[in-house]
Design a protein around this motif. Structure first.
Motif, mmCIF file in Angstrom:
data_model
loop_
_atom_site.group_PDB
_atom_site.id
_atom_site.type_symbol
_atom_site.label_atom_id
_atom_site.label_comp_id
_atom_site.label_asym_id
_atom_site.label_seq_id
_atom_site.Cartn_x
_atom_site.Cartn_y
_atom_site.Cartn_z
ATOM 1 N N GLN A 50 -4.552 -3.278 0.675
ATOM 2 C CA GLN A 50 -5.152 -3.227 -0.656
ATOM 3 C C GLN A 50 -4.194 -3.691 -1.745
ATOM 4 O OE1 GLN A 50 -6.274 0.896 -0.824
ATOM 5 N NE2 GLN A 50 -8.097 0.609 0.460
ATOM 6 N N MET A 51 -2.927 -3.931 -1.375
ATOM 7 C CA MET A 51 -1.924 -4.333 -2.354
ATOM 8 C C MET A 51 -1.932 -5.852 -2.541
ATOM 9 S SD MET A 51 1.250 -1.850 -1.237
ATOM 10 C CE MET A 51 2.246 -2.413 -2.632
ATOM 11 N N GLU A 52 -1.660 -6.273 -3.759
ATOM 12 C CA GLU A 52 -1.636 -7.711 -4.054
ATOM 13 C C GLU A 52 -0.458 -8.391 -3.361
ATOM 14 O OE1 GLU A 52 -1.515 -10.723 -7.934
ATOM 15 O OE2 GLU A 52 -1.552 -8.538 -8.195
ATOM 16 N N HIS A 53 0.710 -7.708 -3.372
ATOM 17 C CA HIS A 53 1.903 -8.245 -2.711
ATOM 18 C C HIS A 53 2.455 -7.177 -1.763
ATOM 19 C CE1 HIS A 53 1.901 -11.706 -5.368
ATOM 20 N NE2 HIS A 53 1.840 -10.897 -6.417
ATOM 21 N N PRO A 54 1.862 -7.056 -0.578
ATOM 22 C CA PRO A 54 2.295 -5.995 0.356
ATOM 23 C C PRO A 54 3.717 -6.245 0.855
ATOM 24 C CG PRO A 54 0.816 -7.527 1.453
ATOM 25 C CD PRO A 54 0.802 -7.897 -0.004
ATOM 26 N N PRO A 55 4.477 -5.173 1.063
ATOM 27 C CA PRO A 55 5.831 -5.322 1.606
ATOM 28 C C PRO A 55 5.802 -5.612 3.103
ATOM 29 C CG PRO A 55 5.306 -3.002 1.356
ATOM 30 C CD PRO A 55 4.152 -3.769 0.773
ATOM 31 N N ALA A 56 6.943 -6.056 3.615
ATOM 32 C CA ALA A 56 7.081 -6.187 5.065
ATOM 33 C C ALA A 56 7.068 -4.794 5.686
ATOM 34 C CB ALA A 56 8.385 -6.903 5.399
ATOM 35 N N LEU A 57 6.515 -4.685 6.903
ATOM 36 C CA LEU A 57 6.415 -3.386 7.569
ATOM 37 C C LEU A 57 7.016 -3.475 8.966
ATOM 38 C CD1 LEU A 57 5.372 -0.460 7.847
ATOM 39 C CD2 LEU A 57 3.192 -1.412 8.626
ATOM 40 N N LEU A 58 8.016 -2.635 9.200
ATOM 41 C CA LEU A 58 8.591 -2.490 10.538
ATOM 42 C C LEU A 58 8.335 -1.069 11.006
ATOM 43 C CD1 LEU A 58 10.330 -3.366 12.959
ATOM 44 C CD2 LEU A 58 12.339 -2.620 11.659
ATOM 45 N N ILE A 59 7.695 -0.939 12.162
ATOM 46 C CA ILE A 59 7.398 0.382 12.716
ATOM 47 C C ILE A 59 8.462 0.735 13.747
ATOM 48 C CG2 ILE A 59 5.705 1.784 13.953
ATOM 49 C CD1 ILE A 59 3.590 -0.218 12.883
ATOM 50 N N THR A 60 9.102 1.885 13.572
ATOM 51 C CA THR A 60 10.101 2.347 14.528
ATOM 52 C C THR A 60 9.523 3.472 15.377
ATOM 53 O OG1 THR A 60 11.017 3.836 12.853
ATOM 54 C CG2 THR A 60 12.065 1.691 13.105
#
Length: 450
Positions: free
Chosen positions: A397-407
């Motif tokens: 839903q964000m205009e500029h989503p951040p990078a996502l790393l799942i640990t």
């Protein structure tokens, strides 16, 4: 045997010990070999039933087989540790799942592990050590409660008492590591290094020095204060690493660092690692600017120290040319395990990434996501409310989503299944080194907004 007593210590000082194994013969052997100890033993041959009781009632020690139907020993421990974190946990393991045991030990899921078949003397010695650690931890809790109730201790006396308690926890963490030092492999370049350990607490200094020597870092030397360390540096061959406590009897660690740099010794360019308490963590940024190359928050395990040494010699560290914009970015770490969270933050900091915010709960992570607008999120599968799947919806839903790393440092088989079924690719299991973490972040960064 069933009891309604919830406390792990029974009248007369006997501690409750649970034995879990689906094989009746092995369960009976365990119970028989421990009958002479001053403990109260309860046995379970059904792991789901054990999980139900052990989650409700506290035991000082749990000894469990790993490979069992319905619920493995590691899954059992992961459930129990959320409710009774003080309970000590010993895993019985075969050669086929040794790697899982080592990973679980490094992540704090278990405190000891033994190969099957085990020797009776080794079993008794390990049980006694873990029960002694449990008693020490409970004594620490009682001491904290006493200090809070009294409320009159102030200043230097209170600070010294707290310091001694933290030193005890650090000592116990390092003692736990002695059983698994054989599972840590050093690179040839690191084995050739010389390490100076400057620590005023004699037991901690001796544990670090002896453990590093057992790992083939034979040129490891200890000093109790800055004066003794400087005297050694003036009259010796150069050292590669200085591991120094922040608070020394004659000066603080940063003052000692300046003396080493300015005194013109052969070790003026040694890589400097500070050991600090959680209260001193706010000053780490100043220490990084002053020239330290790494830090450890007490209490810590030997694998965390070895990981830093490997990073500093280039084995396990990422090429600085790859970092680029990452060092100018803001990172959000969401992880419910405090030691893992601190270690991830430290790995980022020593890679030059200083703008980091942390969250223990999913709701806090979402609030920080909206307030701080981080460029990258490192989100662990064990963080709930919301879990990472709901987080994906928020990001979309964000205009500029951040990078996502799942640990997944403490990930279960169910977590792995969910990840595979959803096609998730940005997943980093633990334990991991700085190189692993940065490379995984770079992959997530390249897919940003995708």
């Amino acid at each position: 045997m069933k009891t309604s007593i919830d406390a792990a210590e029974l009248p007369g000082g006997r501690l409750r010990v649970a034995l879990v194994d689906d094989e009746a013969q092995l369960l009976s052997a365990l119970q028989r070999q421990l009958e002479g100890e001053p403990i109260s033993i309860e046995t379970f041959n059904d792991s789901p039933r054990a999980a139900e009781v052990l989650s409700r009632e506290e035991f000082a020690l749990i000894v469990s087989d790993n490979i069992m139907p319905q619920l493995t020993g590691l899954d059992l421990f992961r459930r129990v540790m959320q409710v009774h974190p003080a309970s000590r946990r010993i895993l019985l393991t075969g050669q086929t799942d040794l790697n899982h045991a080592v990973e679980a030990f490094n992540a704090g899921v278990i405190h000891s592990f033994m190969h099957k078949p085990w020797a009776k003397d080794h079993l008794i010695a390990t049980v006694r050590k873990e029960l002694a650690t449990y008693r020490a931890g409970k004594q620490e809790q009682r001491e904290w409660a006493r200090l809070e109730a009294v409320g009159k201790l102030r200043g230097a006396r209170l600070v010294q008492t707290i310091k001694e308690l933290k030193q005890t926890k650090t000592q116990l963490s390092l003692l736990e590591d002695t059983a698994s030092l054989g599972q840590i492999d050093l690179t040839p370049g690191l084995r050739a290094a010389t390490v100076l350990v400057v620590e005023s607490h004699d037991p901690i200094r001796e544990l670090i020095v002896n453990s590093l020597k057992q790992l083939d870092l034979i040129r490891t030397i200890g000093a109790a204060d800055a004066s003794g360390a400087l005297e050694y540096l003036r009259n010796s061959r150069p050292v590669n690493f200085v591991l120094c406590d922040w608070t020394l009897p004659d000066m603080d660690g940063l003052a000692f660092l300046r003396l080493v740099r300015e005194n013109g010794t052969l070790s003026a360019n040694a890589a400097f690692i500070l050991m600090a308490s959680i209260e001193q963590k706010a000053m780490i940024e100043m220490a990084m600017r002053a020239g330290i190359r790494g830090y450890l928050i007490k209490p810590f395990h030997m694998h965390a120290l070895v990981s830093q040494l490997e990073n500093l010699v280039g084995a396990g560290s990422v090429d600085s040319s790859q970092l680029g914009a990452l060092q100018q970015s803001t990172f959000l770490i969401a992880n419910s395990h405090p030691y893992v969270r601190d270690q991830i933050e430290q790995l980022l900091a020593t890679a030059g990434i200083r703008s980091v915010v942390t969250a223990t709960l999913g709701l806090t992570a979402v609030r920080l996501l909206q307030e701080r607008r981080p460029d990258c999120i490192i989100y662990d599968v064990n963080v709930l409310n919301p879990d990472w799947e709901q987080l994906r919806v928020t990001l979309a839903q964000m205009e500029h989503p951040p990078a996502l790393l799942i640990t997944g440092v403490l990930a279960t088989q169910e977590d792995w299944r969910r990840l595979r079924n959803t096609g998730e690719s940005n997943f980093l299991p633990g334990p991991f080194r700085q190189k692993d973490l940065i490379e995984a972040v770079l992959v997530a960064w390249s897919m940003r907004g995708g």
